[in-house]
Design an enzyme around this catalytic site. Structure first.
Site, mmCIF file in Angstrom:
data_model
loop_
_atom_site.group_PDB
_atom_site.id
_atom_site.type_symbol
_atom_site.label_atom_id
_atom_site.label_comp_id
_atom_site.label_asym_id
_atom_site.label_seq_id
_atom_site.Cartn_x
_atom_site.Cartn_y
_atom_site.Cartn_z
ATOM 1 N N GLU A 71 -61.811 73.724 0.702
ATOM 2 C CA GLU A 71 -60.153 73.357 1.387
ATOM 3 C C GLU A 71 -59.124 73.088 1.666
ATOM 4 O O GLU A 71 -57.983 72.665 2.245
ATOM 5 C CB GLU A 71 -61.045 72.746 2.650
ATOM 6 C CG GLU A 71 -60.674 72.926 4.286
ATOM 7 C CD GLU A 71 -61.952 72.571 5.535
ATOM 8 O OE1 GLU A 71 -62.395 71.698 5.443
ATOM 9 O OE2 GLU A 71 -62.266 73.546 5.940
ATOM 10 N N HIS A 94 -81.315 78.221 -16.177
ATOM 11 C CA HIS A 94 -82.547 79.137 -15.991
ATOM 12 C C HIS A 94 -81.609 80.615 -14.873
ATOM 13 O O HIS A 94 -82.937 80.914 -14.858
ATOM 14 C CB HIS A 94 -83.562 78.860 -15.987
ATOM 15 C CG HIS A 94 -83.913 77.674 -16.740
ATOM 16 N ND1 HIS A 94 -84.688 77.852 -17.932
ATOM 17 C CD2 HIS A 94 -84.057 76.784 -16.880
ATOM 18 C CE1 HIS A 94 -84.655 76.759 -19.046
ATOM 19 N NE2 HIS A 94 -84.934 75.875 -18.297
ATOM 20 N N LYS A 97 -62.038 81.075 13.804
ATOM 21 C CA LYS A 97 -62.766 80.592 15.210
ATOM 22 C C LYS A 97 -61.862 81.394 16.523
ATOM 23 O O LYS A 97 -62.845 81.486 16.852
ATOM 24 C CB LYS A 97 -62.154 79.036 14.880
ATOM 25 C CG LYS A 97 -62.180 78.826 13.844
ATOM 26 C CD LYS A 97 -61.682 76.751 14.297
ATOM 27 C CE LYS A 97 -62.584 75.983 13.138
ATOM 28 N NZ LYS A 97 -61.865 74.355 13.237
HETATM 29 O O1 LIG Z 1 -65.558 67.770 13.156
HETATM 30 P P1 LIG Z 1 -65.265 68.440 13.662
HETATM 31 O O2 LIG Z 1 -63.617 68.399 13.990
HETATM 32 O O3 LIG Z 1 -66.174 69.304 13.942
HETATM 33 O O4 LIG Z 1 -64.361 69.979 12.422
HETATM 34 C C1 LIG Z 1 -65.965 69.732 11.565
HETATM 35 C C2 LIG Z 1 -65.297 70.779 10.159
HETATM 36 O O5 LIG Z 1 -64.355 71.679 11.063
HETATM 37 C C3 LIG Z 1 -63.199 71.966 10.349
HETATM 38 O O6 LIG Z 1 -61.959 71.566 10.513
HETATM 39 C C4 LIG Z 1 -63.001 73.546 10.018
HETATM 40 O O7 LIG Z 1 -62.717 74.048 10.609
HETATM 41 C C5 LIG Z 1 -63.578 70.731 8.436
HETATM 42 O O8 LIG Z 1 -62.272 70.934 8.564
HETATM 43 C C6 LIG Z 1 -64.061 70.592 9.025
HETATM 44 O O9 LIG Z 1 -64.603 69.391 8.574
#
Ligand SMILES: O=P(O)(O)OC[C@H]1O[C@](O)(CO)[C@@H](O)[C@@H]1O
Length: 427
Positions: free
Chosen positions: A273, A294, A405
């Protein structure tokens, strides 16, 4: 923590880094270190993560953990950096008498139901963790857990502690119900937050030595300097980068300690990331020694030379003798121990890859204890920040995750169709 980079040099590996190239790269490390130190000193977004050994709010962690008290189960509801740090600390450091950690970091209904069915909710605490307070999976799972607690006749407000930012749904929830809460420090992206309240609170609920963790992280912080030859963390970041640009486009993180298996998963988010931007980045692969000798070693040794293998060895560990037995061809096991066998397998696998010219790095820890794990985690974070400077990417954001998202939210709202891609049914 020690780092041996010998098997990543051109004299051994292809791809490998020539010594003169490493010297030249050291000049770039010096400049990157200066930039990093400026960012840390100014508390700049992302760089502030490297201040955590000093700035972690241990008092808030202690207060919140005290309000929860002793429980048999800790249900951690979070995802990505909001869950992987705590899971890593639990797997590596939680003792045999610690409460059991249950991580809900996915929305697979069967898995969530299976987990909740196994827990006596009357003796469980819930730590719901989300920096943004808006992550769908985390909020959905929290609502399910809260409902399950109500069904079990448990007052969820007595058992819930919130870890979140200064605004958002979870902050509102904590305020509305006067829930114990800790704040996620500004300027620390989730994947860099394990040494903050995000990882330290669940660790404290499990009785992990959080002071030892931070002491180890401080030791790693002290080793950051203008030369990779004096800084294991920077050396790791520089070598991984240098191997990637020479063709090792994957980094196989292969700890030889069961307690560090989840660390490899944490490392995968950190590396992917942070560095996967602008068409650049090295793909992290999770592996475990000796188990994956293995299953995947055949590819690592005899497949394409497109990967670096990172071994993590451990000097001291509890051991188990191997009982002697009169077994044909197994005389070499007599008088041996499981730890001795594991160490021999690591050394042999490392040598096997070197003999085949496959680049590999060896991280060596004193033990899987709080100080060493704190040093390892901080070192990998600093290595990642350094690599990000060398790649010239924006290490601390993650814009590419937003598309999916938004699309998922649109599908659930019913106001989005997906026209991208193609499909060819094979039945
Ligand atoms: O802590 P939050 O805002 O729920 O985000 C959870 C995770 O989702 C992300 O923003 C990626 O969608 C990550 O960078 C982060 O660790």
């Amino acid at each position: 923590m020690d780092l041996d980079v010998g098997n990543a040099l051109a004299a051994v590996a292809e791809p490998g880094v020539p010594r003169d190239a490493l010297e030249r790269l050291d000049d770039r490390v010096a400049a990157a270190h200066e930039r990093i130190e400026r960012g840390v000193a100014n508390g700049e977004f992302g760089y502030a993560s490297l201040n955590l050994p000093e700035t972690a709010d241990t008092a808030a962690v202690e207060t919140a953990a005290d309000r929860i008290g002793d429980v048999d189960h800790v249900i951690l509801v979070g995802i990505g950096g909001s869950a992987l740090g705590a899971a890593t600390l639990a797997d590596a450091l939680a003792g045999p008498d610690a409460a059991e950690l249950h991580v809900l970091d996915n929305v697979d209904p069967a898995a969530v139901e299976r987990t909740l069915d196994r827990i006596d909710l009357a003796s469980a605490a819930v730590n719901v963790v989300s920096q943004s307070g808006t992550t769908a999976e985390t909020l959905a799972n929290f609502l399910v857990v809260r409902d399950a607690m109500a069904d079990a006749g448990v007052d969820w407000t007595d058992r819930t502690v919130v870890t979140t930012g200064d605004a958002g749904n979870l902050r509102d929830l904590a305020d509305a119900h006067d829930l114990p809460s800790v704040s996620v420090p500004d300027g620390v992206p989730g994947r860099f937050s394990v040494l903050s309240t995000v990882g330290l609170l669940p660790a404290a609920l499990l009785g992990v030595d959080t002071d030892g963790l931070l002491a180890g992280a401080s030791a790693a912080r002290e080793k950051l300097g203008p030369s990779l030859f004096d800084s294991p963390a920077y050396a790791y970041g520089a070598l991984a980068y240098a191997l990637d640009v020479r063709g090792a486009s994957m980094d196989v993180m292969m700890p030889y300690a069961e307690g560090l298996e989840t660390f490899a998963e944490w490392f995968a988010q950190l590396w992917a990331e942070s560095l996967g931007k602008d068409g650049l980045g090295q793909t992290p692969v999770r592996a475990l020694g000796a188990t994956d000798q293995h299953s995947q070693l055949q590819l690592y040794r005899a497949g394409p030379h497109d990967k670096l293998v990172t071994f993590v060895g451990v000097d001291d560990r509890p051991d188990v003798p191997i009982p002697s037995a009169d077994l044909e061809g197994l005389d070499y096991l007599s008088g041996a121990s499981l730890g001795g066998l594991l160490d021999a397998e690591l050394d042999a696998t490392e040598a096997s890859l070197a003999a085949a010219g496959v680049p590999n790095l060896r991280v060596q820890l004193d033990a899987v204890d709080a100080e060493s794990v704190g040093e390892l985690l901080f070192s990998m974070e600093a290595a990642c920040v350094l690599a990000g400077e060398l790649y010239g990417v924006e290490t601390f954001d993650q814009p590419a995750v937003e598309w999916g998202k938004e699309a998922a939210r649109g599908l659930l709202r019913g106001d989005r169709t997906l026209d991208e891609g193609d499909s060819l049914e094979v039945e």
